[in-house]
Design a protein around this motif. Structure first.
Motif, PDB file in Angstrom:
ATOM      1  N   ARG A   1      65.766 158.034 137.423  1.00 35.59           N
ATOM      2  CA  ARG A   1      64.681 158.705 136.679  1.00 35.59           C
ATOM      3  C   ARG A   1      63.331 158.371 137.300  1.00 35.59           C
ATOM      4  NH1 ARG A   1      66.049 159.076 130.256  1.00 35.59           N
ATOM      5  NH2 ARG A   1      67.479 160.794 130.565  1.00 35.59           N
ATOM      6  N   LYS A   2      63.132 157.101 137.637  1.00 36.76           N
ATOM      7  CA  LYS A   2      61.878 156.656 138.254  1.00 36.76           C
ATOM      8  C   LYS A   2      61.603 157.415 139.560  1.00 36.76           C
ATOM      9  CE  LYS A   2      60.756 152.702 140.862  1.00 36.76           C
ATOM     10  NZ  LYS A   2      61.006 151.312 141.160  1.00 36.76           N
TER      11      LYS A   2
ATOM     12  N   GLY B   1      62.409 160.595 140.119  1.00 32.08           N
ATOM     13  CA  GLY B   1      62.306 162.041 139.929  1.00 32.08           C
ATOM     14  C   GLY B   1      63.582 162.768 139.577  1.00 32.08           C
ATOM     15  N   TYR B   2      64.644 162.047 139.303  1.00 26.37           N
ATOM     16  CA  TYR B   2      65.907 162.680 138.925  1.00 26.37           C
ATOM     17  C   TYR B   2      65.908 162.940 137.422  1.00 26.37           C
ATOM     18  CZ  TYR B   2      67.851 161.684 143.508  1.00 26.37           C
ATOM     19  OH  TYR B   2      68.087 161.659 144.847  1.00 26.37           O
ATOM     20  N   SER B   3      66.541 164.034 137.020  1.00 24.29           N
ATOM     21  CA  SER B   3      66.686 164.314 135.601  1.00 24.29           C
ATOM     22  C   SER B   3      68.147 164.602 135.293  1.00 24.29           C
ATOM     23  CB  SER B   3      65.787 165.457 135.157  1.00 24.29           C
ATOM     24  OG  SER B   3      65.843 166.525 136.044  1.00 24.29           O
ATOM     25  N   VAL B   4      68.500 164.386 134.050  1.00 24.72           N
ATOM     26  CA  VAL B   4      69.885 164.567 133.625  1.00 24.72           C
ATOM     27  C   VAL B   4      70.272 166.030 133.777  1.00 24.72           C
ATOM     28  CG1 VAL B   4      71.494 164.403 131.683  1.00 24.72           C
ATOM     29  CG2 VAL B   4      69.773 162.615 132.050  1.00 24.72           C
ATOM     30  N   SER B   5      71.381 166.274 134.451  1.00 31.33           N
ATOM     31  CA  SER B   5      71.867 167.629 134.657  1.00 31.33           C
ATOM     32  C   SER B   5      73.249 167.855 134.056  1.00 31.33           C
ATOM     33  CB  SER B   5      71.883 167.969 136.150  1.00 31.33           C
ATOM     34  OG  SER B   5      72.637 167.010 136.869  1.00 31.33           O
TER      35      SER B   5
ATOM     36  N   MET C   1      72.842 163.415 137.494  1.00 35.17           N
ATOM     37  CA  MET C   1      71.390 163.550 137.608  1.00 35.17           C
ATOM     38  C   MET C   1      71.076 164.294 138.901  1.00 35.17           C
ATOM     39  SD  MET C   1      70.271 159.750 136.304  1.00 35.17           S
ATOM     40  CE  MET C   1      68.612 160.212 135.807  1.00 35.17           C
TER      41      MET C   1
ATOM     42  N   LYS D   1      67.838 165.974 141.513  1.00 34.69           N
ATOM     43  CA  LYS D   1      66.437 166.054 141.928  1.00 34.69           C
ATOM     44  C   LYS D   1      66.322 167.186 142.935  1.00 34.69           C
ATOM     45  CE  LYS D   1      62.753 163.481 144.256  1.00 34.69           C
ATOM     46  NZ  LYS D   1      62.409 162.180 144.870  1.00 34.69           N
TER      47      LYS D   1
END
Length: 169
Positions: free
Chosen positions: A127-128, A130-134, A153, A155
């Motif tokens: 997350r730090k 730039g990844y988001s839950v997908s 996750m 990005k």
């Protein structure tokens, strides 16, 4: 000095030990790491013996501190392991940046990673960056003899502005 390079075949045992130590830390509280240790060790050794030539290694002053891989050589990051004693020192971030550059250079527009849903340290790390839950999923894990929740996750990757072909109007 920190450097990232491709692995050497003679490093397989060292890389497996790093992966195993980081894996034990990651599954703490989720699984019986001691009971699964030998199977995990053999899995790391088998993977590395078959894929060492495409594994990225990070180290400082000639000492290997971690490694990463894309098992299918696509946008999916299958492995990113940092020696527990040097986690949170920036080595994982440097290794991830190198992986993302390779993924983008090879024509993939996104980097994807998957971990167990209780691995708060890995989820926070990605997350730090730039990844988001997908995705969220639950699947039976035979080695654990139970269902395990996983989190995917993603990005989206972009070329640095300096390298993009910009057109001014």
């Amino acid at each position: 000095m920190v450097s990232v390079r491709l692995a050497h075949e003679e490093e397989i045992v060292c890389l497996a030990a790093i992966g195993l130590a980081a894996w034990e830390r990651a599954v703490s509280g989720l699984a019986d790491a001691q009971g699964m240790r030998r199977v995990a060790e053999l899995s790391f050794l088998s993977f590395l013996r078959s894929n060492w030539f495409s594994v990225s290694v990070i180290g400082t002053d000639g000492t290997v501190a971690g490694w990463a891989a894309r098992e299918d050589r696509d946008g999916n990051i299958s492995d990113l392991w940092i020696e527990p004693a040097v986690q949170r020192s920036g080595l994982g971030s440097a290794l991830l940046a190198d992986l993302e550059s390779r993924i983008l250079a090879e024509g993939f527009g996104a980097a994807i990673v998957k971990t167990h849903a209780q691995n708060a340290q890995a989820i926070g790390f990605f997350r730090k960056h730039g990844y988001s839950v997908s995705s969220l999923s639950t699947a039976y894990a035979p080695k654990l003899d139970r269902d395990v929740e996983s989190i995917g996750m993603t990005k989206m990757l972009e070329e640095p502005v300096a390298q993009q072909n910009l057109q001014w109007f």
